[in-house]
Design a protein around this motif. Structure first.
Motif, PDB file in Angstrom:
ATOM      1  N   VAL A  41       0.847  -1.185   0.000  1.00 35.21           N
ATOM      2  CA  VAL A  41       0.000   0.000   0.000  1.00 35.21           C
ATOM      3  C   VAL A  41       0.886   1.239   0.000  1.00 35.21           C
ATOM      4  CG1 VAL A  41      -0.160   0.034   2.530  1.00 35.21           C
ATOM      5  CG2 VAL A  41      -1.981   1.086   1.154  1.00 35.21           C
ATOM      6  N   GLN A  42       0.380   2.301  -0.589  1.00 39.20           N
ATOM      7  CA  GLN A  42       1.123   3.558  -0.616  1.00 39.20           C
ATOM      8  C   GLN A  42       0.991   4.293   0.711  1.00 39.20           C
ATOM      9  OE1 GLN A  42      -0.308   5.791  -4.007  1.00 39.20           O
ATOM     10  NE2 GLN A  42       1.103   4.755  -5.389  1.00 39.20           N
ATOM     11  N   PRO A  43       1.942   5.145   1.031  1.00 41.86           N
ATOM     12  CA  PRO A  43       1.811   5.963   2.252  1.00 41.86           C
ATOM     13  C   PRO A  43       0.501   6.733   2.237  1.00 41.86           C
ATOM     14  CG  PRO A  43       4.021   6.155   1.361  1.00 41.86           C
ATOM     15  CD  PRO A  43       3.225   5.384   0.341  1.00 41.86           C
ATOM     16  N   GLY A  44      -0.157   6.756   3.395  1.00 43.54           N
ATOM     17  CA  GLY A  44      -1.457   7.396   3.502  1.00 43.54           C
ATOM     18  C   GLY A  44      -2.617   6.472   3.234  1.00 43.54           C
ATOM     19  N   GLY A  45      -2.329   5.267   2.751  1.00 42.37           N
ATOM     20  CA  GLY A  45      -3.380   4.320   2.431  1.00 42.37           C
ATOM     21  C   GLY A  45      -3.862   3.542   3.639  1.00 42.37           C
ATOM     22  N   SER A  46      -4.763   2.592   3.369  1.00 37.31           N
ATOM     23  CA  SER A  46      -5.380   1.810   4.437  1.00 37.31           C
ATOM     24  C   SER A  46      -5.344   0.325   4.110  1.00 37.31           C
ATOM     25  CB  SER A  46      -6.845   2.225   4.615  1.00 37.31           C
ATOM     26  OG  SER A  46      -6.951   3.577   4.998  1.00 37.31           O
TER      27      SER A  46
ATOM     28  N   SER B  48     -10.507  -4.487  16.555  1.00 35.94           N
ATOM     29  CA  SER B  48     -11.887  -4.863  16.845  1.00 35.94           C
ATOM     30  C   SER B  48     -12.000  -6.381  16.759  1.00 35.94           C
ATOM     31  CB  SER B  48     -12.866  -4.196  15.864  1.00 35.94           C
ATOM     32  OG  SER B  48     -12.602  -4.607  14.536  1.00 35.94           O
ATOM     33  N   ARG B  49     -13.148  -6.900  17.144  1.00 38.67           N
ATOM     34  CA  ARG B  49     -13.334  -8.349  17.122  1.00 38.67           C
ATOM     35  C   ARG B  49     -14.793  -8.675  16.872  1.00 38.67           C
ATOM     36  NH1 ARG B  49     -11.131 -10.242  22.631  1.00 38.67           N
ATOM     37  NH2 ARG B  49     -11.869 -12.280  21.926  1.00 38.67           N
ATOM     38  N   ASN B  50     -14.997  -9.860  16.317  1.00 38.28           N
ATOM     39  CA  ASN B  50     -16.338 -10.412  16.141  1.00 38.28           C
ATOM     40  C   ASN B  50     -16.331 -11.774  16.812  1.00 38.28           C
ATOM     41  OD1 ASN B  50     -18.644 -11.770  15.210  1.00 38.28           O
ATOM     42  ND2 ASN B  50     -18.709 -10.541  13.363  1.00 38.28           N
ATOM     43  N   ASN B  51     -16.874 -11.838  18.014  1.00 38.26           N
ATOM     44  CA  ASN B  51     -16.824 -13.088  18.775  1.00 38.26           C
ATOM     45  C   ASN B  51     -17.696 -14.177  18.162  1.00 38.26           C
ATOM     46  OD1 ASN B  51     -14.940 -12.069  20.548  1.00 38.26           O
ATOM     47  ND2 ASN B  51     -16.418 -11.631  22.184  1.00 38.26           N
ATOM     48  N   ALA B  52     -18.712 -13.786  17.422  1.00 39.21           N
ATOM     49  CA  ALA B  52     -19.559 -14.783  16.753  1.00 39.21           C
ATOM     50  C   ALA B  52     -18.794 -15.485  15.634  1.00 39.21           C
ATOM     51  CB  ALA B  52     -20.808 -14.126  16.207  1.00 39.21           C
ATOM     52  N   LYS B  53     -17.803 -14.788  15.073  1.00 35.99           N
ATOM     53  CA  LYS B  53     -17.017 -15.358  13.972  1.00 35.99           C
ATOM     54  C   LYS B  53     -15.612 -15.755  14.404  1.00 35.99           C
ATOM     55  CE  LYS B  53     -19.339 -12.810  10.258  1.00 35.99           C
ATOM     56  NZ  LYS B  53     -19.151 -11.900   9.093  1.00 35.99           N
ATOM     57  N   ASN B  54     -15.310 -15.614  15.702  1.00 35.20           N
ATOM     58  CA  ASN B  54     -13.961 -15.939  16.199  1.00 35.20           C
ATOM     59  C   ASN B  54     -12.876 -15.238  15.383  1.00 35.20           C
ATOM     60  OD1 ASN B  54     -15.107 -17.557  18.135  1.00 35.20           O
ATOM     61  ND2 ASN B  54     -14.156 -19.450  17.465  1.00 35.20           N
ATOM     62  N   THR B  55     -13.090 -13.972  15.114  1.00 39.28           N
ATOM     63  CA  THR B  55     -12.171 -13.231  14.251  1.00 39.28           C
ATOM     64  C   THR B  55     -11.772 -11.901  14.883  1.00 39.28           C
ATOM     65  OG1 THR B  55     -13.155 -14.259  12.288  1.00 39.28           O
ATOM     66  CG2 THR B  55     -11.817 -12.297  11.944  1.00 39.28           C
ATOM     67  N   LEU B  56     -10.494 -11.624  14.777  1.00 36.03           N
ATOM     68  CA  LEU B  56      -9.902 -10.373  15.257  1.00 36.03           C
ATOM     69  C   LEU B  56      -9.531  -9.534  14.039  1.00 36.03           C
ATOM     70  CD1 LEU B  56      -8.629  -8.909  17.817  1.00 36.03           C
ATOM     71  CD2 LEU B  56      -6.486 -10.031  17.138  1.00 36.03           C
ATOM     72  N   TYR B  57      -9.655  -8.213  14.168  1.00 31.80           N
ATOM     73  CA  TYR B  57      -9.363  -7.319  13.058  1.00 31.80           C
ATOM     74  C   TYR B  57      -8.401  -6.211  13.482  1.00 31.80           C
ATOM     75  CZ  TYR B  57     -13.669  -9.438  11.314  1.00 31.80           C
ATOM     76  OH  TYR B  57     -14.633 -10.341  10.932  1.00 31.80           O
ATOM     77  N   LEU B  58      -7.718  -5.663  12.491  1.00 30.25           N
ATOM     78  CA  LEU B  58      -6.925  -4.454  12.709  1.00 30.25           C
ATOM     79  C   LEU B  58      -7.109  -3.562  11.488  1.00 30.25           C
ATOM     80  CD1 LEU B  58      -4.942  -3.033  14.644  1.00 30.25           C
ATOM     81  CD2 LEU B  58      -3.082  -3.929  13.213  1.00 30.25           C
ATOM     82  N   GLN B  59      -7.834  -2.478  11.676  1.00 25.67           N
ATOM     83  CA  GLN B  59      -7.994  -1.480  10.628  1.00 25.67           C
ATOM     84  C   GLN B  59      -6.849  -0.485  10.740  1.00 25.67           C
ATOM     85  OE1 GLN B  59     -10.403  -1.168   8.110  1.00 25.67           O
ATOM     86  NE2 GLN B  59      -9.068   0.489   7.385  1.00 25.67           N
ATOM     87  N   MET B  60      -6.101  -0.335   9.662  1.00 29.26           N
ATOM     88  CA  MET B  60      -4.930   0.537   9.666  1.00 29.26           C
ATOM     89  C   MET B  60      -5.136   1.639   8.632  1.00 29.26           C
ATOM     90  SD  MET B  60      -1.895  -2.303   9.927  1.00 29.26           S
ATOM     91  CE  MET B  60      -2.187  -2.908   8.280  1.00 29.26           C
ATOM     92  N   ASN B  61      -5.175   2.861   9.109  1.00 27.42           N
ATOM     93  CA  ASN B  61      -5.365   4.024   8.243  1.00 27.42           C
ATOM     94  C   ASN B  61      -4.140   4.923   8.288  1.00 27.42           C
ATOM     95  OD1 ASN B  61      -8.023   3.155   7.718  1.00 27.42           O
ATOM     96  ND2 ASN B  61      -8.808   4.274   9.490  1.00 27.42           N
ATOM     97  N   ARG B  62      -4.047   5.789   7.307  1.00 24.07           N
ATOM     98  CA  ARG B  62      -2.934   6.755   7.240  1.00 24.07           C
ATOM     99  C   ARG B  62      -1.592   6.041   7.457  1.00 24.07           C
ATOM    100  NH1 ARG B  62      -3.532  10.677  11.394  1.00 24.07           N
ATOM    101  NH2 ARG B  62      -5.273   9.577  12.355  1.00 24.07           N
ATOM    102  N   LEU B  63      -1.401   4.987   6.705  1.00 21.13           N
ATOM    103  CA  LEU B  63      -0.197   4.183   6.874  1.00 21.13           C
ATOM    104  C   LEU B  63       1.061   4.961   6.509  1.00 21.13           C
ATOM    105  CD1 LEU B  63      -1.644   0.821   5.623  1.00 21.13           C
ATOM    106  CD2 LEU B  63      -0.498   1.136   7.808  1.00 21.13           C
TER     107      LEU B  63
END
Length: 116
Positions: A12-17, A71-86
């Protein structure tokens, strides 16, 4: 057995997500605090984010605060990481992590490369 499988990395380019995911199995996900870490070549593994069992509490180091969201979704057993302004310095192998009965468990990691 405990399994953590990360996905979603890329170039991803700088500033991307990017949005990373971690699919968890083999343990009680909804009863476990979860974490994201990263490691760049030649550097120590660095804690990036943490989240409580039900997701009501999150923590970040200053280096990513305001740009990353765990963030997380316990119903789906999934963890997330949203990364902005990279930034260029966010380039690393990103891992999800859980601590169970004193033992650390890690996935195989997903590569994030920030480059113009």
């Amino acid at each position: 057995q405990v399994q953590l499988v990360e996905s979603g990395g890329g170039l991803v380019q700088p500033g991307g997500s990017l949005r990373l995911s971690c699919a968890a199995s083999g343990f009680s996900f909804s009863r476990s605090q979860m974490y994201w870490y990263r490691q760049a070549p030649g550097k120590r593994r660095e804690w990036v984010a943490g989240i409580s069992e039900i997701g009501d509490t999150t923590n970040y180091p200053d280096s990513v605060k305001g740009r990353f969201t765990i963030s997380r979704n316990n119903a789906k057993n999934t963890l997330y990481l949203q990364m902005n302004r990279l930034k260029l310095e966010d380039s690393a192998l990103y891992y999800c992590n859980v601590l169970l009965a004193g033992d650390d468990y890690w996935g195989q990691g997903t590569q994030v490369t920030v480059s113009s």
